[in-house]
Enzyme design. Structure first.
Site, PDB file in Angstrom:
ATOM      1  N   LYS A   1       6.250   5.223   3.940  1.00 44.65           N
ATOM      2  CA  LYS A   1       5.249   4.860   2.657  1.00 44.65           C
ATOM      3  C   LYS A   1       4.618   6.233   1.717  1.00 44.65           C
ATOM      4  CE  LYS A   1       2.842   1.957   6.450  1.00 44.65           C
ATOM      5  NZ  LYS A   1       1.697   1.942   7.959  1.00 44.65           N
TER       6      LYS A   1
ATOM      7  N   ASP B   1      -5.918  -1.225   4.278  1.00 44.95           N
ATOM      8  CA  ASP B   1      -5.656  -1.858   5.746  1.00 44.95           C
ATOM      9  C   ASP B   1      -5.879  -3.186   6.162  1.00 44.95           C
ATOM     10  OD1 ASP B   1      -2.912  -0.607   7.149  1.00 44.95           O
ATOM     11  OD2 ASP B   1      -4.382   0.780   7.751  1.00 44.95           O
TER      12      ASP B   1
ATOM     13  N   GLN C   1      -2.820   5.619  10.594  1.00 49.65           N
ATOM     14  CA  GLN C   1      -1.732   4.937  11.643  1.00 49.65           C
ATOM     15  C   GLN C   1      -2.138   4.889  12.372  1.00 49.65           C
ATOM     16  OE1 GLN C   1       0.472   3.992   9.895  1.00 49.65           O
ATOM     17  NE2 GLN C   1       1.715   2.803  11.481  1.00 49.65           N
TER      18      GLN C   1
HETATM   19  N1  GUN Z   1       0.704   0.264  12.305  1.00 50.81           N
HETATM   20  C1  GUN Z   1       1.948  -0.975  12.177  1.00 50.81           C
HETATM   21  N2  GUN Z   1       1.307  -2.103  11.513  1.00 50.81           N
HETATM   22  C2  GUN Z   1       0.165  -1.109  10.712  1.00 50.81           C
HETATM   23  C3  GUN Z   1      -0.330  -1.202   9.313  1.00 50.81           C
HETATM   24  O1  GUN Z   1       0.034  -2.056   8.763  1.00 50.81           O
HETATM   25  N3  GUN Z   1      -1.331  -0.480   9.524  1.00 50.81           N
HETATM   26  C4  GUN Z   1      -1.843   0.731   9.833  1.00 50.81           C
HETATM   27  N4  GUN Z   1      -2.350   1.830   9.479  1.00 50.81           N
HETATM   28  N5  GUN Z   1      -0.844   0.901  10.757  1.00 50.81           N
HETATM   29  C5  GUN Z   1       0.249   0.499  11.111  1.00 50.81           C
END
Ligand code: GUN
Length: 290
Positions: free
Chosen positions: A57, A124, A101
């Protein structure tokens, strides 16, 4: 041997690249107007998958001209300390988005943490206000990235969901539940009849065989077998499982490929779309802040 025609694959990398190009124009426009989109990542502990995901990311942000910062906290960080970091990021006007995350180490409560992120920085789509807007079909909220990415994949691959039988495997808060909410909305790119299967569902295979579109997000390696798929159905594999050092999805790809009408490769299907949607939400957050 069965060979797959190229249009059998739903190419998430190519579709995500197209979205990145569209977003690059919006970032250029924002910069012309004096705004540089900013995104903060927060990672707690050293979960190897989370390290990889946040790294990807970060790179995608850098490629697009979004300025990102990453905060890594030790595994044993008290929840209060994480909440004070979030308060600091909420107050920083250079940041338009905040991403914590998941999964977070115990005993940190994810629900408390996601509720602490300001809804207009919640790229998110995990804040209860954005979850509520999703349920209400209110497009002013942020859609969670993986389900939003799957909707984009379907639309851009000319897979119609209108009146389609969609079966989703997995009821998690990140994929399964919001995916069901998005696809049952009234409107273009939705309008589906949705069945959400989970660990207590009786005869999952029977549900799967009815699906025009089957979305596997349950986190069980190669759970979906060829005899669970109706010939010609569209199969979306969200799973990322490590088995003896090898990454496999929730779909037995080699076998299901022979019966599916269309299928996402894994990797190269859903993963790049999750990132593209994060970038899209961040650009939109920056535009809304203008
Ligand atoms: N862990 C797995 N997928 C995601 C996501 O889309 N966002 C976040 N913050 N954590 C994740």
């Amino acid at each position: 041997m069965t060979t797959a025609s190229p249009d059998k694959f739903i190419d998430g990398r190519a579709i995500a690249a197209l979205i990145h190009r569209e977003l690059a124009q919006r970032v250029a426009e924002l910069r012309k107007r004096g705004t540089v989109p900013g995104l903060a990542f927060v990672r707690v502990g050293e979960d190897p998958a989370s390290r990889v995901y946040v790294g990807r990311k970060e790179k995608a942000c850098a490629d697009l001209g979004i300025v990102s910062q990453t905060h890594v906290l030790p595994e044993k960080t008290p929840e209060t300390e994480l909440l004070s970091l979030i308060a600091q990021l909420n107050a920083d006007p250079r940041l338009h988005g905040i991403l914590v995350q998941a999964p977070l180490p115990k005993p940190i409560r994810e629900s408390v943490v996601y509720a602490a992120v300001l809804p207009h920085k919640d790229v998110d789509g995990f804040h209860p206000i954005n979850v509520g807007k999703l349920m209400l079909g209110d497009a002013t909220g942020f859609r969670p990235c993986t389900p939003a990415g799957i909707c984009e994949l379907l639309v851009r691959s000319q897979v119609s969901t209108d009146g389609a039988e969609v079966v989703i495997l997995g009821r998690g808060n990140i994929v399964g539940k919001p995916m069901a909410a998005l696809l049952c909305q009234k409107g273009a790119g939705a309008n589906a009849t949705v069945t959400l299967c989970h660990s207590a569902t009786r005869d999952i295979a029977a549900h799967c065989r009815r699906a025009d579109i089957l979305i596997a997000a349950l986190g069980v390696p190669e759970f979906v077998k060829a005899d669970m798929v109706r010939p010609g159905a569209v199969v979306i594999d969200v799973g990322v499982n490590r088995v003896e050092g090898r990454l496999v999805g929730d779909v037995d790809f080699a076998e299901v490929l022979k019966v599916a009408g269309k299928i996402t490769p894994n990797p190269g299907g859903v993963g790049p779309m999750t990132i593209a949607m994060l970038l899209q939400n961040t650009v939109r957050a920056a535009e809304l802040a203008l």
